[in-house]
Write an enzyme that holds these catalytic residues in place. Structure first.
Site, PDB file in Angstrom:
ATOM      1  N   SER A  36      32.584  45.625  43.016  1.00 29.45           N
ATOM      2  CA  SER A  36      31.196  45.245  42.745  1.00 29.45           C
ATOM      3  C   SER A  36      30.566  44.472  43.900  1.00 29.45           C
ATOM      4  CB  SER A  36      31.115  44.407  41.463  1.00 29.45           C
ATOM      5  OG  SER A  36      31.823  43.182  41.607  1.00 29.45           O
ATOM      6  N   HIS A  37      31.375  44.029  44.869  1.00 29.90           N
ATOM      7  CA  HIS A  37      30.843  43.314  46.026  1.00 29.90           C
ATOM      8  C   HIS A  37      31.162  44.035  47.335  1.00 29.90           C
ATOM      9  CE1 HIS A  37      30.699  40.156  42.978  1.00 29.90           C
ATOM     10  NE2 HIS A  37      29.786  39.593  43.727  1.00 29.90           N
ATOM     11  N   THR A 149      24.107  33.506  38.125  1.00 34.24           N
ATOM     12  CA  THR A 149      25.519  33.669  37.758  1.00 34.24           C
ATOM     13  C   THR A 149      26.360  32.567  38.383  1.00 34.24           C
ATOM     14  OG1 THR A 149      25.788  35.226  39.597  1.00 34.24           O
ATOM     15  CG2 THR A 149      25.405  36.161  37.406  1.00 34.24           C
ATOM     16  N   ALA A 169      32.352  33.846  38.464  1.00 33.13           N
ATOM     17  CA  ALA A 169      31.004  33.462  38.074  1.00 33.13           C
ATOM     18  C   ALA A 169      31.091  32.443  36.943  1.00 33.13           C
ATOM     19  CB  ALA A 169      30.229  34.695  37.605  1.00 33.13           C
ATOM     20  N   GLY A 176      27.083  41.948  39.592  1.00 35.13           N
ATOM     21  CA  GLY A 176      27.488  43.220  40.169  1.00 35.13           C
ATOM     22  C   GLY A 176      28.360  44.017  39.224  1.00 35.13           C
ATOM     23  N   ASP A 177      29.285  43.336  38.531  1.00 34.22           N
ATOM     24  CA  ASP A 177      30.138  44.027  37.568  1.00 34.22           C
ATOM     25  C   ASP A 177      29.312  44.560  36.391  1.00 34.22           C
ATOM     26  OD1 ASP A 177      32.534  43.644  38.957  1.00 34.22           O
ATOM     27  OD2 ASP A 177      32.805  41.644  38.097  1.00 34.22           O
ATOM     28  N   ARG A 299      46.253  39.656  43.132  1.00 35.61           N
ATOM     29  CA  ARG A 299      45.756  41.020  42.951  1.00 35.61           C
ATOM     30  C   ARG A 299      45.060  41.499  44.217  1.00 35.61           C
ATOM     31  NH1 ARG A 299      40.982  43.165  42.110  1.00 35.61           N
ATOM     32  NH2 ARG A 299      40.011  41.133  41.772  1.00 35.61           N
ATOM     33  N   ARG A 300      44.225  40.638  44.803  1.00 32.12           N
ATOM     34  CA  ARG A 300      43.538  41.031  46.032  1.00 32.12           C
ATOM     35  C   ARG A 300      44.529  41.229  47.174  1.00 32.12           C
ATOM     36  NH1 ARG A 300      40.133  36.690  44.493  1.00 32.12           N
ATOM     37  NH2 ARG A 300      38.210  37.405  43.480  1.00 32.12           N
TER      38      ARG A 300
END
Length: 350
Positions: A36-37, A149, A169, A176-177, A299-300
């Site tokens: 989303s970004h 947000t 957020a 964005g999501d 995760r990233r």
């Protein structure tokens, strides 16, 4: 790929320096799985510069406000550009004083906030960033939006690998999501937001069409959003989210607000204490032992390791970038001066 996106941005009016920062920002988010970004935001960068609402070639003004305080006027450009300009002074002050803060005003922010702090943790610092944004979040009991947000991002170094990083957020979901869910026709949990009549809903379309997102955890998320407004608008001197002008030019997809980043040197005065990166690892291990299956930032990091140098995107996104890049090349060639302006012969009649 960075060069392609950079070329697209410069063709639409961004300076090469600004385009490089924004291209690396959105493609890094895409690589890390923050869809989303990532490339999803490119259309907003283009529509915003075309609207004339953002300065594509800013000259941020950095002020040494106090021993541990830096203020920056972003010159109506993106906050990431202003932060890059202020970063050397910010690091110098944090190293010298143990802590430093940068307050950025007159700025726009469209990217993933974790990227504003992760690099500091890579260098051994603790870092916290907050940014207020366009009004789109209603506190509990309200029938209209008051906050943005208003995300916050935090990063801490670890001795065993990439930093511990989270970016969230103060709303139930990032805007964005929400847009991605609407595009996919995917319904969200009830209470994700409210509709135009103030009724709780999980329909992304109803939230986007005159409604508002809710804060996460009710009053708890609202308190976080309130803190962000004070640290970004009140402290920085920017608009509160509800004050962001509604009469922006068509296509303007960003809000001119503020950002605050706090950087802490964990080694300051800690000669007799255990090093922080090792302590963070001990805490992360305790969380894993207790059953927390995902530690913030992992995760990233996993997505980054799996992708390597590749940047995954869907076919439509790839086609859009190829089309925009081709148009940018044509525009560049059309504007290029003739390298041999006096060598052409005029053809007369046969």
């Amino acid at each position: 790929m960075v060069r392609k996106v950079e070329a697209v941005l410069t063709a639409h009016g961004y300076s090469s320096a600004c385009a490089r920062i924004l291209a690396e920002n959105c493609l890094t988010a895409q690589r890390d799985g923050s869809i989303s970004h990532g490339v999803f935001r490119l259309k907003d960068y283009l529509s915003t510069i075309e609207s004339g609402y953002v300065n594509g070639d800013p000259a941020p003004r950095v002020a040494d406000a106090a021993p541990g305080f830096v203020r920056v006027d972003a010159d109506n450009g993106f906050a990431q550009v202003a932060l890059a300009q202020a970063r050397p002074l910010l690091v110098e002050k944090a190293t010298e004083n143990g802590i430093a803060i940068v307050a950025i005003r007159n700025s726009h922010h469209l990217g993933a906030l974790y990227l504003d702090v992760e690099g500091f943790a890579d260098e051994g610092f603790l870092a916290l960033a907050v940014v207020n944004s366009d009004v789109f979040v209603a506190p509990p009991g309200a029938t209209r939006a008051v906050y943005g947000t208003n995300p916050l991002a935090f990063a801490a170094p670890r001795s065993s690998g990439p930093p511990l990083v989270f970016d969230q957020a103060s709303a139930t979901i990032a805007h964005g999501d929400l847009q991605v869910a609407a595009r996919q026709g995917r319904r969200l949990p009830s209470g994700t937001g409210i509709d135009a009549q103030g009724r709780p809903t999980g329909d992304p379309g109803a939230i986007l069409d005159g409604g508002a997102l809710s804060t996460f955890g009710g009053h708890k998320g609202a308190s976080v959003a309130l803190m962000v407004e004070i640290m970004c608008a009140g402290l920085v001197g920017a608009d509160f989210s509800y004050d962001v002008p509604h009469g922006r030019p068509a296509g303007a997809s960003t809000a001119r607000t503020g950002e605050t980043v706090v950087v802490i040197d964990p080694g300051a005065g800690a000669e007799a204490l255990p090093e922080l990166p090792g302590r963070v690892d001990v805490l992360a291990a305790a969380l894993a032992d207790a059953g927390q299956f995902r530690i913030p930032g992992e995760r990233r990091a996993r997505a980054r390791n799996e992708s390597g140098a590749r940047i995954r995107m869907d076919e439509q996104q790839w086609a859009d970038i190829e089309r925009l890049h081709a148009a940018a090349l044509r525009a560049s060639q059309a504007q290029a001066p003739d390298p041999h302006p006096h060598t052409h012969k005029e053809l007369g009649p046969a």
